[in-house]
Design a protein around this motif. Structure first.
Motif, short mmCIF file in Angstrom:
data_model
loop_
_atom_site.label_atom_id
_atom_site.label_comp_id
_atom_site.label_asym_id
_atom_site.label_seq_id
_atom_site.Cartn_x
_atom_site.Cartn_y
_atom_site.Cartn_z
N SER A 133 0.91 -0.99 -0.19
CA SER A 133 -0.20 -0.01 0.28
C SER A 133 0.72 1.40 0.17
O SER A 133 2.00 1.09 0.93
CB SER A 133 -1.01 -0.16 0.88
N THR A 135 0.70 5.63 0.45
CA THR A 135 -0.47 6.32 1.79
C THR A 135 -0.25 8.16 1.06
O THR A 135 -0.03 8.66 2.10
CB THR A 135 0.39 6.50 3.69
N THR A 136 -0.11 7.71 0.42
CA THR A 136 -0.58 10.08 -0.81
C THR A 136 -1.54 10.28 -0.26
O THR A 136 -2.07 10.03 0.50
CB THR A 136 0.03 9.87 -1.71
N ASP A 138 -3.58 11.24 -2.04
CA ASP A 138 -5.19 11.23 -2.18
C ASP A 138 -5.46 10.28 -1.38
O ASP A 138 -7.04 10.33 -1.51
CB ASP A 138 -5.00 10.61 -3.68
N LYS A 139 -5.18 10.08 -0.63
CA LYS A 139 -5.41 8.44 0.55
C LYS A 139 -5.92 9.23 2.16
O LYS A 139 -6.46 7.86 2.40
CB LYS A 139 -5.19 7.71 0.74
N GLN A 140 -5.89 9.93 1.92
CA GLN A 140 -5.77 11.26 3.08
C GLN A 140 -7.26 11.84 3.90
O GLN A 140 -7.10 12.11 4.61
CB GLN A 140 -4.89 12.01 3.79
N THR A 144 -11.79 8.18 1.51
CA THR A 144 -10.61 7.58 1.11
C THR A 144 -9.36 6.91 2.01
O THR A 144 -9.27 5.75 1.78
CB THR A 144 -9.61 7.86 -0.09
N ARG A 145 -9.88 7.23 3.12
CA ARG A 145 -9.08 6.69 3.33
C ARG A 145 -9.42 5.75 4.58
O ARG A 145 -7.81 5.29 5.64
CB ARG A 145 -8.34 7.59 5.61
N SER A 146 -10.09 5.11 4.68
CA SER A 146 -10.68 3.60 4.84
C SER A 146 -9.52 2.81 4.31
O SER A 146 -9.46 2.02 5.06
CB SER A 146 -11.84 3.69 4.26
N GLU A 147 -9.44 3.09 2.51
CA GLU A 147 -8.08 2.05 2.42
C GLU A 147 -7.27 1.96 3.00
O GLU A 147 -6.31 1.00 3.43
CB GLU A 147 -8.45 2.57 0.99
N ILE A 148 -6.78 2.77 4.26
CA ILE A 148 -5.29 2.63 4.51
C ILE A 148 -5.73 2.53 6.06
O ILE A 148 -4.42 2.42 6.26
CB ILE A 148 -3.78 3.81 4.36
#
Length: 312
Positions: A133, A135-136, A138-140, A144-148
């Motif tokens: 994975s 943690t850029t 766009d994932k914050q 979208t942050r549930s993806e990380i």
């Protein structure tokens, strides 16, 4: 005659006692696992994931010890079984294709160990293994942050204990930048660039270990915050050592700032590291880390301090 009467009474009592006893079935299909899950921090207090409790449809993967057994007479297909959260029942329902039954069934009276992770990847019958994975920025976001935000739990069940209670913990680290105004400064919209953090890593769905990718070159991550009474930005990152050489660059209005952290900070799984950033007319200072368990927010829509770009 009296003896016959006594015998009749005894027979009636015996049959009544038998009818009151719980009859246990020998059919494994009568013992499906009832999957429940609570998100907790390391101190044991109830916590929650992305700002709220489990949402309808949230997917977890469940694997039993039998599913990964090397014994031919024990092994089952109970690997990476998909369960979806049902808010009305406050539990997880198994996800099955039409005509299939993917429920986990207990086949004996002894506790079967089980593991679970979130968010779900892969498919039923195949171990999810290690997830790569990144943690850029766009994932914050809140979307979208549930993806990380990786979660993991261990539990177990049996025919005598079909209700399985998973106590999930956050496996990543949360870094919070909390901005304060120094004397003579009024906070406004802020953009920042955190330089020298590792964004790539792995999550092991079998053990719950989250770790930075070895030999990965540190990178940068940018964020922005709108003007508010309290201004903070939250980042979910892989556990790592935040070095004293890591640079934070901040822009507010026409002013730009740059500063390094006072000391190396070893960010561990399941903890929040909050740094107070004070902006003065001519300089910016970064205070020492305040370290907390990943605990719940009292505000709807926030996970402790909120997400990057949002404020209280």
């Amino acid at each position: 005659m009296k003896n016959m009467y006594v015998l009749a009474v005894i027979i009636v009592i015996v049959f009544a006692a038998c009818s009151d006893e719980k009859q246990e079935s020998n059919n494994p299909l009568d013992y499906p696992a009832e999957i429940h899950g609570t998100i907790k921090d390391r101190s044991g207090a109830e916590s929650r994931t992305i700002g709220t409790a489990w949402m309808d449809g949230d997917l977890i993967g469940v694997t039993t010890a039998a599913g990964i057994s090397d014994l031919s007479f024990v092994v089952t297909e109970d690997r990476n079984v998909k369960y979806a959260y049902n808010s009305e029942k406050n539990m997880f329902d198994v996800v099955s294709d039409e005509g299939e039954d993917n429920n986990i069934y207990f086949k004996g009276p002894y506790i079967m160990k089980m593991t679970a992770y979130y968010p779900y990847v892969g498919e039923k019958g195949e171990l999810a293994g290690v997830i790569n994975s990144i943690t850029t920025a766009d994932k914050q976001s809140a979307e979208t942050r549930s993806e990380i935000d990786y979660l993991f739990a261990e539990s177990g069940g049996s025919q005598k204990q079909t209700k399985v209670n998973f106590l999930f913990t956050h496996r990543m680290s949360q870094l919070v930048l909390s901005f304060r105004a120094g004397e003579g400064v009024n906070l406004n919209d802020i953009t920042y660039n955190l330089k020298g953090v590792v964004l790539e890593g792995t999550f092991n769905t079998a053990t719950g270990e989250a770790a930075c990718e070895k030999e990965t070159v540190p990178s940068n991550i940018e964020g922005s915050i709108k003007k508010a009474t309290e201004m903070h930005s939250s980042l979910i990152l892989f556990p790592q050592k935040l070095l004293s050489t890591t640079v934070l660059e901040v822009a507010m209005g026409e002013k730009t700032y740059a500063a390094t952290f006072d000391a190396d900070v070893d960010m561990k799984s399941g903890y929040i590291y909050t740094f107070t950033i004070t902006l003065a007319p001519q300089a910016m200072t970064i205070g020492p880390a305040n370290i907390e368990n990943w605990t719940p927010s009292t505000e709807s829509g926030n996970d402790h301090y909120g997400v990057a770009g949002e404020a209280k």
